[in-house]
Scaffold this motif. Structure first.
Motif, short mmCIF file in Angstrom:
data_model
loop_
_atom_site.label_atom_id
_atom_site.label_comp_id
_atom_site.label_asym_id
_atom_site.label_seq_id
_atom_site.Cartn_x
_atom_site.Cartn_y
_atom_site.Cartn_z
N ILE A 19 25.26 35.80 37.64
CA ILE A 19 25.68 36.47 38.86
C ILE A 19 26.96 37.25 38.61
CG2 ILE A 19 26.36 36.13 41.28
CD1 ILE A 19 24.79 33.43 41.09
N LEU A 20 27.03 38.48 39.13
CA LEU A 20 28.22 39.33 38.96
C LEU A 20 28.99 39.41 40.26
CD1 LEU A 20 30.04 41.52 37.65
CD2 LEU A 20 28.31 43.21 38.31
N SER A 21 30.31 39.18 40.15
CA SER A 21 31.23 39.38 41.27
C SER A 21 32.19 40.49 40.85
CB SER A 21 32.00 38.09 41.58
OG SER A 21 32.94 38.32 42.61
N SER A 22 32.06 41.66 41.47
CA SER A 22 32.81 42.83 41.00
C SER A 22 34.09 43.10 41.77
CB SER A 22 31.91 44.08 41.05
OG SER A 22 31.36 44.25 42.34
N GLU A 24 36.83 41.76 45.48
CA GLU A 24 37.03 40.96 46.69
C GLU A 24 36.10 41.37 47.82
OE1 GLU A 24 41.07 41.11 47.84
OE2 GLU A 24 41.84 40.20 46.00
N HIS A 25 35.85 42.68 47.96
CA HIS A 25 35.09 43.18 49.10
C HIS A 25 33.64 43.49 48.72
CE1 HIS A 25 38.92 43.41 51.15
NE2 HIS A 25 39.39 44.17 50.17
N ALA A 26 33.25 43.18 47.52
CA ALA A 26 31.88 43.47 47.08
C ALA A 26 31.05 42.18 47.12
CB ALA A 26 31.89 44.03 45.66
N LYS A 27 29.78 42.34 47.45
CA LYS A 27 28.88 41.20 47.48
C LYS A 27 28.53 40.78 46.06
CE LYS A 27 26.65 42.36 51.88
NZ LYS A 27 25.35 42.66 52.55
N ASP A 28 28.29 39.49 45.89
CA ASP A 28 27.83 39.02 44.59
C ASP A 28 26.46 39.63 44.29
OD1 ASP A 28 30.08 37.54 44.36
OD2 ASP A 28 29.16 35.60 44.76
N GLU A 29 26.24 39.90 43.02
CA GLU A 29 25.03 40.62 42.60
C GLU A 29 24.32 39.83 41.51
OE1 GLU A 29 24.09 45.21 41.09
OE2 GLU A 29 26.15 44.47 41.30
N ASP A 71 29.81 47.98 35.78
CA ASP A 71 29.47 46.64 35.29
C ASP A 71 30.69 45.74 35.18
OD1 ASP A 71 26.86 47.50 35.06
OD2 ASP A 71 27.00 47.95 32.93
N GLN A 72 31.87 46.29 35.39
CA GLN A 72 33.09 45.50 35.26
C GLN A 72 33.17 44.42 36.33
OE1 GLN A 72 36.88 47.26 33.86
NE2 GLN A 72 37.59 46.93 35.94
N GLY A 73 33.63 43.25 35.95
CA GLY A 73 33.79 42.17 36.92
C GLY A 73 33.65 40.81 36.26
N THR A 74 33.44 39.79 37.09
CA THR A 74 33.30 38.42 36.61
C THR A 74 31.84 38.00 36.63
OG1 THR A 74 35.49 37.83 37.46
CG2 THR A 74 33.99 36.02 36.96
N TYR A 75 31.34 37.64 35.46
CA TYR A 75 29.95 37.19 35.33
C TYR A 75 29.94 35.66 35.26
CZ TYR A 75 28.60 42.00 34.32
OH TYR A 75 28.37 43.36 34.42
N THR A 76 29.24 35.06 36.21
CA THR A 76 29.13 33.60 36.26
C THR A 76 27.74 33.16 35.84
OG1 THR A 76 30.75 33.48 38.05
CG2 THR A 76 29.36 31.55 37.69
N CYS A 77 27.72 32.28 34.86
CA CYS A 77 26.46 31.71 34.36
C CYS A 77 26.32 30.31 34.94
CB CYS A 77 26.50 31.66 32.84
SG CYS A 77 25.26 30.59 32.09
N VAL A 87 25.25 21.05 37.99
CA VAL A 87 25.15 22.45 37.56
C VAL A 87 26.32 22.77 36.63
CG1 VAL A 87 25.07 24.88 38.26
CG2 VAL A 87 24.02 23.12 39.70
N PHE A 88 25.99 23.32 35.45
CA PHE A 88 27.03 23.75 34.51
C PHE A 88 27.34 25.22 34.80
CE2 PHE A 88 27.78 26.16 30.57
CZ PHE A 88 29.00 25.62 30.18
N LYS A 89 28.63 25.52 34.98
CA LYS A 89 29.04 26.89 35.27
C LYS A 89 30.06 27.39 34.25
CE LYS A 89 28.36 26.98 40.30
NZ LYS A 89 28.98 27.34 41.60
N LYS A 90 29.95 28.68 33.94
CA LYS A 90 30.94 29.32 33.08
C LYS A 90 31.14 30.76 33.56
CE LYS A 90 32.13 30.75 28.41
NZ LYS A 90 31.72 30.86 26.99
N ALA A 91 32.40 31.18 33.64
CA ALA A 91 32.71 32.54 34.08
C ALA A 91 33.24 33.36 32.91
CB ALA A 91 33.74 32.52 35.20
N VAL A 92 32.76 34.61 32.81
CA VAL A 92 33.20 35.54 31.77
C VAL A 92 33.67 36.81 32.46
CG1 VAL A 92 32.55 36.89 29.75
CG2 VAL A 92 31.55 34.62 30.10
#
Length: 220
Positions: A19-22, A24-29, A71-77, A87-92
């Motif tokens: 999941i991408l969070s780009s 504060e005001h953008a929806k997760d994608e 594509d810039q932002g935080t990618y959460t696996c 659930v195992f989570k990792k943010a890149v």
């Protein structure tokens, strides 16, 4: 983008979500999900993402190609194992730099820097860099090659053909930068220069078009 679940238990991956969070005001994608042995890229990421990790080893790492500024932002696996509620989570965090120009202009006799940088969140070392030249009426020609000998922990570089002794590596290999400097530019140097940076199985390519103008007349 790496995402590996380290576990001593012998349990297989049941589901993966990227999941991408780009902002504060953008929806997760949603970027991609894996379920029932099926990997599905979502929306604008179709044809640009794929799982590159080994599912059997709880590796859900992702490969993103043709990176764009959006594509810039935080990618959460998120990795879920069979029979587990945990659930195992990792943010890149992915930072995208502005693209360098793909067309360059230079005069005969000058020098020109041609940039080639592989932006990657994977911690891997460059194993090889190649620059190939393709002129208007000439066959493809090897301009420059760098390769890394893992056993010796050293790198070797060399320029070739009529580029010999005129091309130097000026990029920082340890930052995935295979940029070169071409000195004493000639009219015959005009054409396409394709750079290939290898990081193990990952390959990044970029082509630069070099336009060469005749030497300007000197004023007396």
């Amino acid at each position: 983008m790496g995402c590996v679940f380290q576990s001593t238990e012998d349990k297989c991956i049941f589901k993966i979500d990227w999941i991408l969070s780009s902002g504060e005001h953008a929806k997760d994608e949603y970027v991609l999900y894996y379920y029932s042995n099926l990997s599905v890229p979502i929306g604008r990421f179709q044809n640009r993402v794929q799982l590159m990790g080994d599912i059997l080893y709880n590796d859900g790492s992702l490969l993103l190609q043709d990176v764009q500024e959006a594509d810039q932002g935080t990618y959460t696996c998120e990795i879920r194992l069979k029979g587990e509620s945990q659930v195992f989570k990792k943010a890149v965090v992915l930072h995208v730099l502005p693209e360098e120009p793909k067309e360059l202009m230079v005069h005969v006799g000058e020098m020109i820097r041609m940039g080639c940088v592989f932006q990657s969140t994977e911690v891997k070392h460059v194993t090889k860099v190649e620059w190939i030249f393709s002129g208007r009426h000439a066959k493809e020609e090897l301009v420059f090659r760098y390769y890394h000998k893992l056993k010796m922990s050293v790198g070797h570089s060399r320029s070739w053909g009529h580029f010999q002794n005129r091309v130097n590596l000026v990029g920082d290999i340890f930052r995935n930068d295979g940029s070169i400097m071409l000195q004493g530019v000639r009219e015959s140097d005009g054409g396409n220069y394709t750079c290939s940076i290898h990081l193990g199985n990952l390959v990044f390519k970029k082509t630069i078009v070099l336009h060469v103008s005749p030497e300007e007349p000197r004023e007396w």
